[in-house]
Design a protein around this motif. Structure first.
Motif, PDB file in Angstrom:
ATOM      1  N   ARG A  50      28.321 -40.069-132.922  1.00 59.91           N
ATOM      2  CA  ARG A  50      28.025 -40.312-134.335  1.00 59.91           C
ATOM      3  C   ARG A  50      26.539 -40.151-134.636  1.00 59.91           C
ATOM      4  NH1 ARG A  50      31.577 -45.311-133.808  1.00 59.91           N
ATOM      5  NH2 ARG A  50      33.604 -44.717-134.634  1.00 59.91           N
ATOM      6  N   ASP A  51      26.254 -39.658-135.815  1.00 62.91           N
ATOM      7  CA  ASP A  51      24.907 -39.615-136.372  1.00 62.91           C
ATOM      8  C   ASP A  51      24.929 -40.529-137.588  1.00 62.91           C
ATOM      9  OD1 ASP A  51      22.527 -39.142-137.621  1.00 62.91           O
ATOM     10  OD2 ASP A  51      22.691 -36.958-137.607  1.00 62.91           O
ATOM     11  N   CYS A  67      21.817 -40.515-132.437  1.00 61.29           N
ATOM     12  CA  CYS A  67      22.595 -41.477-133.236  1.00 61.29           C
ATOM     13  C   CYS A  67      21.784 -42.011-134.402  1.00 61.29           C
ATOM     14  CB  CYS A  67      23.062 -42.627-132.356  1.00 61.29           C
ATOM     15  SG  CYS A  67      23.928 -43.920-133.273  1.00 61.29           S
ATOM     16  N   CYS A 105      27.457 -46.106-132.174  1.00 68.61           N
ATOM     17  CA  CYS A 105      26.999 -44.747-131.863  1.00 68.61           C
ATOM     18  C   CYS A 105      28.029 -43.942-131.081  1.00 68.61           C
ATOM     19  CB  CYS A 105      25.700 -44.810-131.055  1.00 68.61           C
ATOM     20  SG  CYS A 105      24.275 -45.365-132.015  1.00 68.61           S
ATOM     21  N   ASP A 108      20.330 -42.333-126.690  1.00 63.84           N
ATOM     22  CA  ASP A 108      21.101 -41.509-127.624  1.00 63.84           C
ATOM     23  C   ASP A 108      20.305 -41.336-128.911  1.00 63.84           C
ATOM     24  OD1 ASP A 108      23.020 -40.124-128.989  1.00 63.84           O
ATOM     25  OD2 ASP A 108      24.445 -41.780-129.169  1.00 63.84           O
TER      26      ASP A 108
END
Length: 607
Positions: free
Chosen positions: A230-231, A115, A226, A112
């Motif tokens: 989400r970032d 994230c 994450c 990911d």
């Protein structure tokens, strides 16, 4: 269900006024820099409604030291403590614990990348939850030498969570306790993930998911932080992730302070040599908390070193407004990105003189869009295993409906789909062009058919999210209009014996071309030309998946056979029973292609 964790050594019962004053005093005397001060004064965004309360348990409230953790330049010390000359002891992280944080962040960056999980955030949470696994009291595999257990969640001062694991993780048969270096509730570890399978993870590839193992716990915590696309470079996402761990503004500020501190520099220390947090002893030893006492609320200390227990006589009960730190997200030392200011909170140097300030050149920032608008009114569609012809696209607009250029926009795929962006990414961030358009890179469907929705957000979140629908259609079944043997050799065997290995090979074609992936059914049939049915004697197959005595049981119909990339199919070995004569093998496809093969069985010798 989102992850549920616990707090250690800080009861959340203090009033808002007292908590605010405590945090003001703490940051005034111990903040790691402008980042820590900003974190201590911010008002966090409220957590999502679906994030549960963590049971109101306690957590460590120690704040980072004022001294910078950045190692000084020069030759390393020899013959001394490995941490000597490397800044404050609090910047030393136990070797195995540090390795676990870095491995977890690296693993998540591969699965990911959108994230942007920094390992220092895991270290900040690990510090607050367990003091870095009690200073690194772990074995070579990363498992704690003794259980790290939270207080019993029996409703007295904490949430009431009756036993969910039969004592498997926490040894408690009546109520749950938070467990391990990252303090997971047992039910969350086993069942609390987005798909109901739990947040538990195997971070050291030993085939087990153990909340007492720092590699497993760190990876599980990272995945939770994450979750939901989400970032963590976006402040709202960072706040929500930490608040999901613990619904406490004090907790958020404490974690952000350690996060900022660790980002300024750390060093490795041997396992078991990490600094243990300081806490106030209430005398309640031996209560099952891993041999460590609980604590009353841990108050800060004023600049004179005396305990700061709340509003002072004659005061207003509100935090001191003087020396107000920068607001979050505005200064260079915000915990969400590397700081460039001094780690001492921009205080005067010894002697009372202030060095000349260097005013940074401001970088132009794009206007914040008010809305995101989908481009096109039709959902995306493609066939499994192929690329979507049209990439997801949105337009960023201001309050007047004008396009906004240069805005980072993030496209996030849901866990339910196996579609991927380039690099096997589940999330990508692109900037809007001069027309306000943000176009995602090529999206490729996986093998899974079905509908899903792509979530599109600005970074940071200044406009409501929008969704783009997408449909993946199942691949059409490969077709064949002809089946034929690849050899005209007569097929013979003796009763009680088997035909030659790979005796029957066929080729499937469609409109004269090889037909790959065609499903074929093979059946031993009677010789009734009008209505052939499965035979009950003569040649037969054996079930390749059967075990024990069932492996020798005759099977006269095989399904699930598939032609290879060249349209070829070799049938499994064919056996015979005591019957002799000419028998028929019938091969069919769903499209109606049929091939009948003759099998001749000679009588056994002396029969």
């Amino acid at each position: 269900m989102a992850a549920t964790f616990r707090r250690r050594l800080h009861r959340g019962a203090a009033s808002t006024a007292v908590a605010a004053l405590v945090l003001a005093a703490l940051t005034a005397s111990q903040a790691p820099g402008a980042a820590g001060a900003a974190a201590a004064k911010r008002r966090p965004a409220p957590p999502p409604a679906d994030v549960p309360i963590d049971g109101g348990a306690a957590y460590y409230t120690d704040l980072p030291p004022l001294k910078s953790p950045v190692p000084p330049h020069g030759s390393p010390h020899t013959g001394k403590d490995p941490a000597a000359g490397r800044g404050p002891a609090e910047a030393g992280l136990p070797a195995t614990v540090l390795a676990a944080y870095k491995k977890a962040a690296s693993t998540i960056d591969g699965s990911d990348p959108g994230c942007r999980l920094p390992w220092q955030l895991l270290a900040g949470i690990g510090k607050v939850e367990s003091g870095q696994a009690r200073g690194g009291a772990v074995d070579a595999e990363g498992t704690t030498l003794q259980p790290i257990l939270g207080p019993q969640l029996n409703g007295r001062g904490f949430a009431r969570i009756t036993d969910t694991d039969g004592g498997r993780y926490d040894g408690d048969l009546t109520h749950d306790r938070a467990v391990g270096p990252m303090q997971f509730i047992p039910s969350t570890w086993a069942n609390g993930g987005p798909d109901g399978s739990g947040w538990g993870a195997d971070g050291n590839s030993d085939g087990k998911k153990d909340p007492n193992n720092v590699f497993d716990a760190a990876l599980a915590a990272g995945r939770y932080l994450c979750a939901g696309g989400r970032d963590l470079t976006a402040q709202d996402d960072l706040d929500r992730a930490i608040l999901g761990y613990n619904h406490s503004e004090e907790y958020l500020r404490t974690v952000l302070s350690w996060y900022a501190f660790y980002r300024n520099g750390t060093h490795e220390v041997p396992d078991g040599r990490g600094v243990l947090p300081v806490h106030r002893d209430t005398g309640r030893h031996g209560d099952g908390n891993g041999g460590r006492p609980e604590s009353r609320p841990h108050h800060g200390r004023g600049s004179d070193g005396t305990p700061d227990k709340g509003p002072r006589p004659g005061g207003s009960g509100k935090p001191d407004k003087t020396n107000k730190p920068n607001k979050p997200g505005k200064g260079q030392d915000h915990p969400g990105k590397p700081g460039t200011g001094r780690p001492d909170g921009n205080r005067p140097t010894p002697g009372g003189t202030e060095p000349p300030s260097q005013k940074p050149t401001p970088n132009p920032e794009p206007a914040h869009p008010k809305t995101l608008v989908r481009v096109g009114d039709k959902d995306l569609s493609t066939t499994a295993g192929t690329e979507f012809a049209t990439p997801p696209q949105v337009r960023a607009q201001d309050a007047q409906g004008e396009p906004v250029a240069g805005v980072p926009v993030r496209f996030t795929l849901p866990p339910a789909t196996d579609a991927r962006f380039p690099g096997d990414a589940t999330a990508v961030t692109v900037k809007t062009d001069k027309d306000g358009l943000a176009t995602a890179p090529t999206l490729r469907a996986g093998d899974r058919a079905g509908d899903f929705r792509i979530r599109v957000t600005t970074v940071p979140h200044t406009a409501p999210a929008v969704e783009v629908g997408a449909t993946v259609k199942a691949k059409p079944a490969p077709k064949a209009d002809k089946l034929a043997r690849t050899s005209d050799k007569e097929l013979t065997a003796t009763a009680g014996k088997a035909f030659a290995e790979d005796a029957v090979e066929i080729k499937a074609t469609y409109q004269g071309k090889s037909a790959a992936g065609v499903a074929v059914t093979a059946t031993m049939v009677t010789d009734d030309p009008d209505r052939p049915v499965e035979n009950d004697k003569g040649p037969y197959f054996k079930d390749p998946e059967a075990t024990g005595d069932a492996r020798n049981k005759p099977v006269r119909t095989l399904t699930g056979l598939t032609t290879d990339a060249d349209g070829l199919l070799k049938l499994p070995k064919i056996y015979t029973d005591a019957h002799s004569g000419t028998f028929l093998l019938r091969l069919t496809t769903a499209d109606g292609a049929v091939l009948t093969v003759k099998l001749k069985v000679a009588p056994a010798a002396g029969s």
